[in-house]
Design an enzyme around this catalytic site. Structure first.
Site, PDB file in Angstrom:
ATOM      1  N   PRO A   1       0.820  -1.221   0.000  1.00  0.00           N
ATOM      2  CA  PRO A   1       0.000   0.000   0.000  1.00  0.00           C
ATOM      3  C   PRO A   1       0.848   1.263   0.000  1.00  0.00           C
ATOM      4  CG  PRO A   1       0.231  -0.797   2.225  1.00  0.00           C
ATOM      5  CD  PRO A   1       0.971  -1.781   1.349  1.00  0.00           C
TER       6      PRO A   1
ATOM      7  N   GLY B   1      -7.242  -5.606   4.875  1.00  0.00           N
ATOM      8  CA  GLY B   1      -7.620  -4.282   4.412  1.00  0.00           C
ATOM      9  C   GLY B   1      -8.034  -3.359   5.532  1.00  0.00           C
TER      10      GLY B   1
ATOM     11  N   CYS C   1      -4.028   0.954   9.991  1.00  0.00           N
ATOM     12  CA  CYS C   1      -5.438   0.555  10.086  1.00  0.00           C
ATOM     13  C   CYS C   1      -5.787  -0.004  11.458  1.00  0.00           C
ATOM     14  CB  CYS C   1      -5.769  -0.482   9.010  1.00  0.00           C
ATOM     15  SG  CYS C   1      -4.783  -1.990   9.104  1.00  0.00           S
TER      16      CYS C   1
ATOM     17  N   LEU D   1      -2.141  -7.818   9.538  1.00  0.00           N
ATOM     18  CA  LEU D   1      -3.088  -8.288  10.535  1.00  0.00           C
ATOM     19  C   LEU D   1      -4.354  -8.832   9.869  1.00  0.00           C
ATOM     20  CD1 LEU D   1      -2.778  -5.322  13.083  1.00  0.00           C
ATOM     21  CD2 LEU D   1      -1.211  -7.232  12.673  1.00  0.00           C
TER      22      LEU D   1
END
Length: 464
Positions: A118, A219, A253, A421
């Site tokens: 990312p 995600g 995230c 994760l």
């Protein structure tokens, strides 16, 4: 037009060539014992640590996201803390032996991994996935976000060169230099590739799962945190929340998103959060923040991601105090009608007051179901009944009385240290674990007879 077509064809050719080269390197390394793989990993980790500052600078300059000093820490976390954890593991060869059941487990590398990277955490994610791949005897080809190519290419060069110097075959670790959607799909679907290891947006994760290859993908995470009246120290809880959410300008995230406050201690928490560096926005200022962060369809705009609280305030036309680290917005609802209740990859906290623990439980469930299901839920509480009750919510990790960022990634809590994760089937992921090298091997089980096979009929006979 011809130039564009030529560039697209070149990108496809690069993906194919690197997949084939990686397969050849993997086959050359085949059968390497854990000791040899660990020697390569050590050199890669040392090189990554030495280059941590350079790579952090490149990441911030190219992407425009995050905080230079924090990206250094993310890089070093993977090349020191996580690497040391990996070195204590066995991923290939005999993993364990169960004498009582006469069974031996043997780890076998999967092959070539397509690693999708990312824009938010590019260099640190490349470091983690490269180390995990080599620890488990695999090759890996990275496909970075188009706006993080150069920093990912440089990070790959650092660890690949170190690996070769330590005796690894060339091509074991590589990176696409002209990634496109088509070339990434070509890489994932190539016959030489065995596994897709993907970190990124929900859309990208869906593309990965449609590649036809086994996929480990993670995600979004809309992380709720409940601060209960039994929290050991409200000021410490508030400081942990602000430190975690402001770290690298909120690009992780697993960092806190929505803070649910138990009503009897809500006012104290607001004061403690302000002391820690949170500036509360007035309800009249919420709309400006919505317009800056979200587009007309409710999707996150790219440019505000990973910016500081001061910068976000300026973009909104809102004057926030010097030293502000996090912006706070008090909300009453969760859902698409309130975009601010969604995951925000920036230093913005949503705050909810809750009259009872049961109401807080319901609010946490709402937040998880709105883009966070399966990821993480944080708790600040000493009441074991509250902890037990909230642990039934659909999240994969529950850091208690610690920051969700540092606890969830396995530093301040004793979860497997990782930079990837899993979110489980709640959100369409194959694993709810923190991903480790053991997820990148096939495990054979050599099992000896422990009961006579001729007894099957007798042992399955109906009782008289």
């Amino acid at each position: 037009m011809t130039g564009r077509v030529d560039a697209d064809l070149a990108a496809l050719a690069e993906a194919r060539a690197k997949a084939i080269e990686a397969r050849a390197a993997f086959e050359e390394l085949a059968g390497a014992p854990q000791e040899r793989l660990d020697a390569i990993l050590r050199q890669m980790a040392r090189a990554g640590t030495a280059a941590a500052e350079e790579l952090a600078r490149l990441a911030v300059e190219e992407t425009g996201y995050g905080v230079y000093e924090h990206k250094i820490l993310k890089n070093r976390y993977n090349t020191t803390f996580v690497a040391k954890y990996m070195l204590r593991q066995r991923a290939v060869g005999v993993l364990w032996v169960d004498e009582a059941s006469r069974m031996t487990a043997v780890g076998c590398p999967m092959g070539v991994i397509a690693g999708l990277i990312p824009r938010t955490n590019p260099t640190s994610t490349v470091l983690f996935k490269a180390l995990a791949a080599v620890k488990s005897g695999n090759a890996i080809v990275f496909s970075p976000h188009p706006r993080a190519v150069q920093c990912c290419v440089r990070t790959t060069e650092v660890v690949a060169e170190a690996a070769v110097k330590a005796g690894a075959p060339r091509g074991l670790i590589s990176c696409l230099q002209t990634p496109t959607l088509a070339s990434t799909q070509e890489l994932m679907g190539h016959p030489a590739v065995s596994l897709v290891l993907a970190t990124g947006s929900g859309e990208m994760v869906r593309v990965c799962y449609s590649s036809g290859k086994p996929t480990i993908a993670v995600g979004a995470g809309n992380v709720p945190v409940y601060i209960h009246r039994s929290a050991p120290d409200l000021r410490e809880a508030a400081l942990m929340v602000v430190e975690s959410k402001s770290f690298d300008n909120g690009t992780a995230c697993v960092a806190e998103q929505a803070i649910i406050l138990d009503e009897p201690i809500a006012d104290q928490c607001f004061e403690a959060l302000a002391e820690a560096g949170m500036a509360m926005l007035e309800p009249s200022e919420h709309d400006a923040l919505r317009r800056v962060i979200f587009d007309e369809r409710g999707g996150l705009r790219a440019d505000p991601v990973g910016q500081s609280a001061i910068t976000l305030g300026r973009l909104c036309g809102i004057a926030v105090p010097a030293g502000t680290r996090v912006l706070g917005v008090q909300l009453d609802t969760v859902g698409a009608h309130e975009p601010l209740s969604a995951e925000i990859l920036g230093p913005v906290l949503k705050l909810y007051r809750s009259p009872t623990p049961e109401a807080a439980y319901d609010r946490c469930l709402e937040v998880l179901r709105f883009g966070g299901e399966g990821h993480t839920l944080g708790l600040h509480a000493a009441d074991v009944d509250v902890i037990e009750r909230f642990s039934s919510l659909p999240a994969s990790r529950f850091p208690v009385n610690t920051p969700t960022l540092f606890g969830g990634m396995g530093y301040s809590a004793d979860i497997d240290p990782s930079f990837m994760l899993g979110t489980g089937t709640w959100s369409g992921s194959i694993s709810s674990d923190n991903i480790t090298p053991l997820h990148l091997v096939n495990i054979k089980r050599i099992a000896h007879e422990v009961r006579p096979w001729r007894q099957l009929a007798a042992d399955t006979a109906l009782p008289p």
